[in-house]
Scaffold this active site. Structure first.
Site, mmCIF file in Angstrom:
data_model
loop_
_atom_site.group_PDB
_atom_site.id
_atom_site.type_symbol
_atom_site.label_atom_id
_atom_site.label_comp_id
_atom_site.label_asym_id
_atom_site.label_seq_id
_atom_site.Cartn_x
_atom_site.Cartn_y
_atom_site.Cartn_z
ATOM 1 N N HIS A 190 1.560 -1.269 -5.794
ATOM 2 C CA HIS A 190 1.726 -2.005 -4.540
ATOM 3 C C HIS A 190 2.513 -1.219 -3.490
ATOM 4 O O HIS A 190 2.490 -1.559 -2.309
ATOM 5 C CB HIS A 190 2.378 -3.381 -4.782
ATOM 6 C CG HIS A 190 3.839 -3.358 -5.107
ATOM 7 N ND1 HIS A 190 4.316 -3.596 -6.379
ATOM 8 C CD2 HIS A 190 4.925 -3.156 -4.336
ATOM 9 C CE1 HIS A 190 5.643 -3.548 -6.370
ATOM 10 N NE2 HIS A 190 6.029 -3.272 -5.141
ATOM 11 N N ASP A 241 -0.002 -2.500 -12.162
ATOM 12 C CA ASP A 241 0.818 -2.222 -10.987
ATOM 13 C C ASP A 241 1.469 -0.840 -11.074
ATOM 14 O O ASP A 241 2.647 -0.661 -10.761
ATOM 15 C CB ASP A 241 1.895 -3.299 -10.792
ATOM 16 C CG ASP A 241 2.510 -3.235 -9.394
ATOM 17 O OD1 ASP A 241 1.892 -2.629 -8.500
ATOM 18 O OD2 ASP A 241 3.625 -3.774 -9.209
ATOM 19 N N SER A 249 11.230 -0.841 -5.452
ATOM 20 C CA SER A 249 9.977 -0.824 -6.207
ATOM 21 C C SER A 249 9.493 0.594 -6.443
ATOM 22 O O SER A 249 9.445 1.417 -5.520
ATOM 23 C CB SER A 249 8.885 -1.606 -5.474
ATOM 24 O OG SER A 249 9.004 -2.976 -5.719
#
Length: 365
Positions: free
Chosen positions: A161, A191, A306
């Site tokens: 992402h 992911d 992230s």
């Protein structure tokens, strides 16, 4: 106690006529009670007039004089062996192992030195050079995330992402040097994504650990670039295992493109939306989602973390930070960008290791 040093069976008494040939005026071999003695020195049964006993300290002194020398030699040899082993161990802990750094495999990266092992400062010093900031530009804007360098020629692992929908990817090392990166492969179902820097070599790399050994309560360190603050270090513990976390597969979620990602500037909520326990957090995850088992940590994670690293106290990567919980005021788009409340999630590193060949082949793209 005086030791008898003569060979077994040579003499029947403790007297040694060869070593102490005392003579008597009445007999060439000593005392008057020289009874039945052989002149060849084989067996003397003398009693009162026998040879005087040797000085009690003489044989003991000779024996003890040899023992310290032998002992010191043994200690010197042992010290040499142990010293060499210690030097080898320290070299390995300092990342001086000459492992290959090509893209054919994950290298054993720099881990914590022996003197700093078990400290947050030691982990940060050892691993920070292998954590990068990723800037992904798309038509929706620009988002900021993090990544982990796994090979010396510039392979970097991050979240899907973070780079999903990106038209250009720029990576900044801990030294401030920047590179352009290309996407090698992605796996939206997990992911995960793999990118590679153009023209990079000799980079510091991270060591991948074993997430199956992680236990609740283990101390951990998180390193990433929250809100673009490169190399930010936080610490905490693993607060839970095997959390079923659901995130969007790509940038099709209703919160608004990849710019909504981590520290985004493209009009999104600034938080990455995820689902847990049937509820949505930080915005709508959209229709295309994926669920994975995550490590939960109370180490502070904020937008921009992230794709960064969750690290154990040996300096090994045990997870890739991927989601965080934000208070409802931030998720509702109120303009408030509230910080971490101690609920962050990371993809276990064993999931990454099992997926690495797929990412390198681009099969998951």
């Amino acid at each position: 106690m005086t030791e008898n040093l003569r060979p077994s069976g040579a003499h029947s008494t403790d007297q040694d006529p060869t070593s102490y040939p005392y003579a008597s005026p009445s007999h060439p071999y000593g005392g008057a009670a020289h009874s039945g003695a052989a002149h060849d020195g084989t067996a003397y049964a003398g009693t009162a007039g026998g040879y005087p006993p040797p000085p009690p300290y003489a044989p003991t002194t000779r024996r003890k004089a040899k023992r310290p020398v032998a002992l010191l030699a043994a200690v010197a040899i042992a010290a040499g062996v142990i010293g060499g082993g210690t030097a080898t161990l320290v070299g390995q802990l300092n990342g001086q192992d000459s492992a290959a750094t090509g893209s054919s495999g994950v290298v054993n990266g720099t881990t914590v030195s022996q003197s700093s092992k078990g400290t947050v400062a030691g982990v940060a010093e050892a691993v920070s050079p292998a954590i990068v900031e990723i800037g992904a530009a798309s038509s929706a804007g620009r988002s900021t995330g993090s990544g982990v360098v796994i090979t010396g020629d510039g392979e970097i692992v991050t979240n899907n992402h973070v780079i999903s929908g990106a038209q250009q990817i720029q990576v900044t090392l801990s030294t401030g040097k920047t590179y352009t990166a290309d996407v090698v492969g992605t796996d939206p179902d997990k992911d995960l994504a793999l990118i590679k820097l153009r023209g990079a070599s000799g980079l510091k790399t991270a060591a991948l650990g074993d997430s199956s050994q992680v236990k609740v309560g283990d101390q951990v360190v998180a390193i990433g670039s929250p809100e673009g603050l490169t190399g930010t270090v936080t610490s905490g513990i693993v607060s839970a295992l095997d959390r079923d976390v659901t995130v969007a597969k790509d940038d099709s979620g209703s919160s608004g493109g990849s710019g909504r990602g981590q520290g985004g500037q493209g009009g999104g909520s600034g938080q990455w939306p995820f689902e847990f326990g049937g509820q949505q957090f930080n915005g709508d995850t959209g229709e295309e989602t994926t669920t994975y088992k995550a490590l939960q940590t109370d180490a502070s994670l904020n937008p921009g973390n992230s794709g960064g690293a969750l690290i154990n106290m040996d300096g090994e990567i045990i997870g890739i930070n991927s989601a965080m919980y934000a208070p409802s005021s931030a998720a509702a788009g109120s303009g408030s960008s509230a910080g971490s409340v101690g609920l962050g999630f990371a993809i276990p590193v064993n999931t990454l290791k099992a997926d690495l060949d797929t990412l390198r082949a681009g099969d998951g793209s």
